[in-house]
Design an enzyme around this catalytic site. Structure first.
Site, mmCIF file in Angstrom:
data_model
loop_
_atom_site.group_PDB
_atom_site.id
_atom_site.type_symbol
_atom_site.label_atom_id
_atom_site.label_comp_id
_atom_site.label_asym_id
_atom_site.label_seq_id
_atom_site.Cartn_x
_atom_site.Cartn_y
_atom_site.Cartn_z
ATOM 1 N N LYS A 187 0.551 11.092 3.384
ATOM 2 C CA LYS A 187 1.333 9.865 3.627
ATOM 3 C C LYS A 187 2.258 10.036 4.825
ATOM 4 C CE LYS A 187 5.210 11.721 1.834
ATOM 5 N NZ LYS A 187 6.549 11.832 2.431
ATOM 6 N N THR A 244 8.172 6.118 2.450
ATOM 7 C CA THR A 244 8.168 6.861 3.713
ATOM 8 C C THR A 244 7.861 5.964 4.908
ATOM 9 O OG1 THR A 244 7.313 8.727 2.429
ATOM 10 C CG2 THR A 244 7.334 8.983 4.792
#
Length: 333
Positions: A187, A244
C-alpha cells in the site's frame, strides 16, 4: 508483562505507550545514545511532538534489555530488520514472542519481514505481524484505532491481541501473515502514487480510481504468494490503504506530492526527512510481479517514475490509455 520495543521512532514510541497504558513493564530501545538521551531528558519524542512520555517508561541503547522479556516488538525501518534480528538472536530467551510492526519487503530476498526475522532467530520464537490503519501521531494522542495481529501461532496472535487491546486500541486476530504483511508493504507504493496525483493537481475521481485499482493488483500479488483475498478487503488491506493514501501524516503520500510537483525523486525523499518505505517496496513488488507473472500496471508505472526518471504525467497517460479490459476478468464466461 515484561516487554521491550526495539526502535524509538514515532511508531515504536506510540506502541510503547499503548503497552505502558495497559500495565506492562516497557523499555524503549534506541539505536543511538543521543536519541535515547533526548527521550529520557525531554520526555517527548521529536517525531511525536506534543505526546508526553511518562516517567515510568524506560529508555536504553543496550539490546540485552530483551533478556527476560515475554514479548519483544521490532519497530525499526524495514532495511534494518535483518541486522536487528541477527543481534537479537543471541540475546532472546527461548519462546519469547516477536512482534513485527515494520512495513516492507526485503529488497534482495523478497522475503516478508517476519520471514526475515525467522531466518535470523530460528523457529524457537512465535512471530506476529501487527498492522492496520494506524498513524503513530493519532495512536499517541489516544484516537480510536483498529489493527490486526497475524500469526500462524493462534496463541501468540491472541496473546498480542490481549497485550495491546484497550478501549482506544482495538485488535483483531488473523492467521494470514502473508496477506497482512504484503498489504502493509504494497500500500505504500499506491500511497506514493496517490501523492503524485495530488501533486499534479488531480482530484477525488483520480485518487478513488487509483486506490481501487491499486488494491486490486495488491490482492493479485498477495494471492499469488499465498495470502487470502479477504485479507486485502480488511483492515490491513483497504483500511491501511485508505489512511496512507489520504493523510498528510503519510510520508509516502508527502513524497509523492513532491514528485508530482516535479521535484526529483531523491530530493523529494530527502525533503520528507524520514524513510519512504514505498520507494523500496516499488522495486521489490515489481520484481515479485515479474517473477510470478502477476499484472501490476500501477506498481510498474511507479517503478518507472521512481527508478528510471519517467514523468508522472506520462505514465498516468499510459495507464489511462491501456487496452480495454473487463473489471472482473471472468465476466460473461
Amino acid at each position: 508483562m515484561k516487554t521491550a520495543v526495539i526502535g524509538s521512532g514515532a511508531w515504536g514510541t506510540a506502541l510503547a505507550l499503548v503497552l505502558l497504558e495497559n500495565g506492562n513493564d516497557v523499555t524503549l530501545w534506541s539505536y543511538a545514545e543521543e536519541e535515547s538521551r533526548v527521550l529520557r531528558e525531554n520526555h517527548e519524542n521529536p517525531l511525536l511532538k506534543g505526546v508526553p512520555l511518562p516517567e515510568c517508561l524506560k529508555f536504553t541503547t543496550d539490546m540485552s534489555v530483551v533478556k527476560g522479556c515475554n514479548v519483544v516488538v521490532l519497530a525499526t525501518p524495514s532495511f534494518a530488520v535483518r541486522d536487528t534480528a541477527r543481534q537479537l538472536s543471541t540475546l532472546l530467551d527461548e519462546g519469547t514472542i516477536l512482534v513485527s510492526v515494520s512495513k516492507g519487503i526485503e529488497k534482495d530476498t523478497s522475503l516478508t519481514l517476519t520471514q526475515v526475522i525467522e531466518s535470523e532467530v530460528g523457529k524457537g520464537h512465535p512471530l506476529v505481524a501487527l498492522s492496520g490503519p494506524s498513524h503513530a501521531e493519532e495512536v499517541g494522542r489516544h484516537m480510536p484505532t483498529t489493527v490486526v495481529s497475524a500469526s500462524e501461532n493462534k496463541e501468540a496472535a491472541e496473546l498480542v491481541q490481549d497485550l495491546f487491546m484497550n478501549e482506544r486500541f482495538r485488535v483483531y486476530a488473523s492467521d494470514d501473515v502473508v496477506g497482512v504483511e504484503l498489504a502493509a508493504a504494497l500500500k505504500n507504493v499506491i500511497a506514493l502514487c496517490a501523492g503524485c496525483c495530488d501533486g499534479m493537481g488531480f482530484g477525488d475521481n483520480t485518487k478513488a480510481a487509483l486506490m481501487t485499482r491499486g488494491l486490486s493488483e495488491i490482492a493479485r500479488l498477495g494471492e499469488a504468494m499465498g495470502g487470502r483475498k479477504e485479507t486485502f478487503a480488511g483492515l490491513a488491506g483497504v483500511g491501511d490503504l485508505i489512511v496512507t493514501c489520504t493523510s498528510m501524516h503519510s510520508r509516502n503520500r508527502r513524497c509523492g506530492i513532491l514528485v508530482g510537483q516535479g521535484k526529483p525523486v531523491d530530493e523529494a525523499r530527502k525533503e520528507v526527512g524520514a524513510v519512504v518505505e514505498g520507494y523500496y517496496a516499488a522495486a521489490t513488488a515489481k520484481a515479485l510481479a515479474d517473477k510470478l507473472g502477476v499484472e501490476m500496471p500501477i506498481t510498474e508505472a511507479a517503478y518507472e517514475v521512481l527508478y528510471h526518471g519517467k514523468s508522472a504525467r506520462d505514465v498516468l497517460n499510459e495507464l489511462m490509455t491501456r487496452a480495454k479490459k473487463r473489471e472482473i476478468e471472468d465476466s460473461w464466461v
